[in-house]
Scaffold this motif. Structure first.
Motif, PDB file in Angstrom:
ATOM      1  N   HIS A  76       0.830  -1.206   0.000  1.00  0.00           N
ATOM      2  CA  HIS A  76       0.000   0.000   0.000  1.00  0.00           C
ATOM      3  C   HIS A  76       0.868   1.261   0.000  1.00  0.00           C
ATOM      4  O   HIS A  76       0.648   2.188  -0.777  1.00  0.00           O
ATOM      5  N   ILE A  77       1.876   1.272   0.855  1.00  0.00           N
ATOM      6  CA  ILE A  77       2.778   2.426   0.955  1.00  0.00           C
ATOM      7  C   ILE A  77       3.525   2.635  -0.367  1.00  0.00           C
ATOM      8  O   ILE A  77       3.671   3.766  -0.841  1.00  0.00           O
ATOM      9  N   ALA A  78       3.997   1.550  -0.970  1.00  0.00           N
ATOM     10  CA  ALA A  78       4.774   1.669  -2.209  1.00  0.00           C
ATOM     11  C   ALA A  78       3.922   2.167  -3.375  1.00  0.00           C
ATOM     12  O   ALA A  78       4.427   2.844  -4.263  1.00  0.00           O
ATOM     13  N   ARG A  79       2.631   1.838  -3.362  1.00  0.00           N
ATOM     14  CA  ARG A  79       1.755   2.239  -4.472  1.00  0.00           C
ATOM     15  C   ARG A  79       1.179   3.634  -4.302  1.00  0.00           C
ATOM     16  O   ARG A  79       0.643   4.195  -5.255  1.00  0.00           O
ATOM     17  N   ARG A  80       1.277   4.217  -3.110  1.00  0.00           N
ATOM     18  CA  ARG A  80       0.699   5.554  -2.899  1.00  0.00           C
ATOM     19  C   ARG A  80       1.455   6.609  -3.680  1.00  0.00           C
ATOM     20  O   ARG A  80       2.679   6.591  -3.738  1.00  0.00           O
ATOM     21  N   THR A  81       0.708   7.544  -4.258  1.00  0.00           N
ATOM     22  CA  THR A  81       1.333   8.600  -5.049  1.00  0.00           C
ATOM     23  C   THR A  81       0.933   9.986  -4.567  1.00  0.00           C
ATOM     24  O   THR A  81       1.193  10.967  -5.249  1.00  0.00           O
ATOM     25  N   ASP A  82       0.321  10.070  -3.400  1.00  0.00           N
ATOM     26  CA  ASP A  82      -0.202  11.358  -2.939  1.00  0.00           C
ATOM     27  C   ASP A  82       0.828  12.202  -2.192  1.00  0.00           C
ATOM     28  O   ASP A  82       0.509  13.292  -1.720  1.00  0.00           O
ATOM     29  N   GLY A  83       2.059  11.739  -2.086  1.00  0.00           N
ATOM     30  CA  GLY A  83       3.117  12.543  -1.481  1.00  0.00           C
ATOM     31  C   GLY A  83       3.092  12.599   0.033  1.00  0.00           C
ATOM     32  O   GLY A  83       3.741  13.462   0.632  1.00  0.00           O
ATOM     33  N   ARG A  84       2.360  11.686   0.679  1.00  0.00           N
ATOM     34  CA  ARG A  84       2.362  11.694   2.139  1.00  0.00           C
ATOM     35  C   ARG A  84       3.680  11.159   2.686  1.00  0.00           C
ATOM     36  O   ARG A  84       4.530  10.692   1.950  1.00  0.00           O
ATOM     37  N   TRP A  85       3.831  11.189   3.976  1.00  0.00           N
ATOM     38  CA  TRP A  85       5.103  10.922   4.647  1.00  0.00           C
ATOM     39  C   TRP A  85       5.577   9.476   4.579  1.00  0.00           C
ATOM     40  O   TRP A  85       6.760   9.224   4.736  1.00  0.00           O
ATOM     41  N   GLY A  86       4.690   8.516   4.407  1.00  0.00           N
ATOM     42  CA  GLY A  86       5.063   7.109   4.514  1.00  0.00           C
ATOM     43  C   GLY A  86       6.301   6.723   3.731  1.00  0.00           C
ATOM     44  O   GLY A  86       7.263   6.191   4.275  1.00  0.00           O
ATOM     45  N   GLN A 122       9.089  -1.170  -6.857  1.00  0.00           N
ATOM     46  CA  GLN A 122       8.637  -1.385  -8.230  1.00  0.00           C
ATOM     47  C   GLN A 122       7.838  -2.687  -8.320  1.00  0.00           C
ATOM     48  O   GLN A 122       6.859  -2.764  -9.060  1.00  0.00           O
ATOM     49  N   ALA A 123       8.265  -3.712  -7.580  1.00  0.00           N
ATOM     50  CA  ALA A 123       7.533  -4.983  -7.582  1.00  0.00           C
ATOM     51  C   ALA A 123       6.134  -4.806  -7.012  1.00  0.00           C
ATOM     52  O   ALA A 123       5.184  -5.469  -7.439  1.00  0.00           O
ATOM     53  N   ALA A 124       5.964  -3.910  -6.044  1.00  0.00           N
ATOM     54  CA  ALA A 124       4.662  -3.691  -5.416  1.00  0.00           C
ATOM     55  C   ALA A 124       3.662  -3.045  -6.365  1.00  0.00           C
ATOM     56  O   ALA A 124       2.452  -3.152  -6.156  1.00  0.00           O
ATOM     57  N   ARG A 127       0.319  -5.772  -8.700  1.00  0.00           N
ATOM     58  CA  ARG A 127      -0.406  -6.417  -7.598  1.00  0.00           C
ATOM     59  C   ARG A 127      -0.385  -7.934  -7.677  1.00  0.00           C
ATOM     60  O   ARG A 127      -0.335  -8.612  -6.644  1.00  0.00           O
ATOM     61  N   VAL A 128      -0.424  -8.491  -8.882  1.00  0.00           N
ATOM     62  CA  VAL A 128      -0.407  -9.951  -9.029  1.00  0.00           C
ATOM     63  C   VAL A 128       0.929 -10.502  -8.531  1.00  0.00           C
ATOM     64  O   VAL A 128       0.965 -11.473  -7.762  1.00  0.00           O
ATOM     65  N   LEU A 129       2.022  -9.889  -8.949  1.00  0.00           N
ATOM     66  CA  LEU A 129       3.344 -10.305  -8.481  1.00  0.00           C
ATOM     67  C   LEU A 129       3.466 -10.119  -6.974  1.00  0.00           C
ATOM     68  O   LEU A 129       3.945 -11.001  -6.258  1.00  0.00           O
ATOM     69  N   TRP A 130       3.020  -8.979  -6.468  1.00  0.00           N
ATOM     70  CA  TRP A 130       3.123  -8.665  -5.043  1.00  0.00           C
ATOM     71  C   TRP A 130       2.350  -9.684  -4.207  1.00  0.00           C
ATOM     72  O   TRP A 130       2.834 -10.164  -3.185  1.00  0.00           O
ATOM     73  N   ASN A 131       1.149 -10.024  -4.643  1.00  0.00           N
ATOM     74  CA  ASN A 131       0.341 -10.999  -3.900  1.00  0.00           C
ATOM     75  C   ASN A 131       0.941 -12.397  -3.974  1.00  0.00           C
ATOM     76  O   ASN A 131       0.808 -13.178  -3.038  1.00  0.00           O
ATOM     77  N   SER A 132       1.614 -12.733  -5.069  1.00  0.00           N
ATOM     78  CA  SER A 132       2.249 -14.047  -5.153  1.00  0.00           C
ATOM     79  C   SER A 132       3.471 -14.123  -4.227  1.00  0.00           C
ATOM     80  O   SER A 132       3.782 -15.187  -3.696  1.00  0.00           O
ATOM     81  N   LEU A 133       4.155 -13.001  -4.037  1.00  0.00           N
ATOM     82  CA  LEU A 133       5.314 -12.974  -3.133  1.00  0.00           C
ATOM     83  C   LEU A 133       4.890 -13.010  -1.661  1.00  0.00           C
ATOM     84  O   LEU A 133       5.685 -13.367  -0.795  1.00  0.00           O
TER      85      LEU A 133
END
Length: 145
Positions: A76-86, A122-124, A127-133
């Motif tokens: 979730h953190i890796a996919r966020r693009t809103d510029g928050r602190w995470g 980048q892997a995150a 979603r298909v790859l991320w969920n398989s990992l």
């Protein structure tokens, strides 16, 4: 068994943000087993195996839950693009004078990098790859102890 279903969410609240270490996992497992024994009214003196207690309570292992929550949060953190602190906090490197003696402390991303590689962000995105990992990630903690 209803009581333990309420306790697990409380015990795992915020664990997504913790670096998972073997010591932490051991402490969480011990606490969960103690709660399960208390709910069943079983003492350590009764010498009932942990597997039997887990079979009776039918509750998932806290290690599985914590690892799954952390993996989902990392994606979730890796996919966020809103510029928050995470993501900014993950990339931050403090400027301190000298390093402390000994092995560096475990960082939050260390175990994620072990499974997904150094380009885990980048892997995150896939979603298909991320969920398989995710299964591999959860298995590395549940296979221990």
């Amino acid at each position: 068994m209803i009581g333990l279903q309420c306790v697990l969410p409380v015990m795992t609240y915020g664990t997504e943000t913790w670096p998972l270490t073997m010591g932490l996992i051991r402490r969480l497992r011990v606490a969960q087993r103690a709660m399960e024994r208390a709910m069943l009214g079983v003492s350590l003196r009764d010498q009932i195996r942990n597997e039997e207690i887990r079979r009776r309570t039918r509750v998932t292992d806290i290690t599985q839950r914590v690892a799954k929550l952390k993996w989902q949060w990392a994606g979730h953190i890796a996919r966020r693009t809103d510029g928050r602190w995470g993501l900014k906090v993950l990339e931050w490197r403090p400027r301190t004078g000298k390093r402390s003696v000994g092995r560096p402390s475990t960082r939050w991303t260390d175990d994620i990098r072990r499974v997904a590689g150094s380009r885990w962000r980048q892997a995150a995105q896939d979603r298909v790859l991320w969920n398989s990992l995710q299964k591999t990630y959860v298995h590395q903690f549940t296979s221990i102890g």
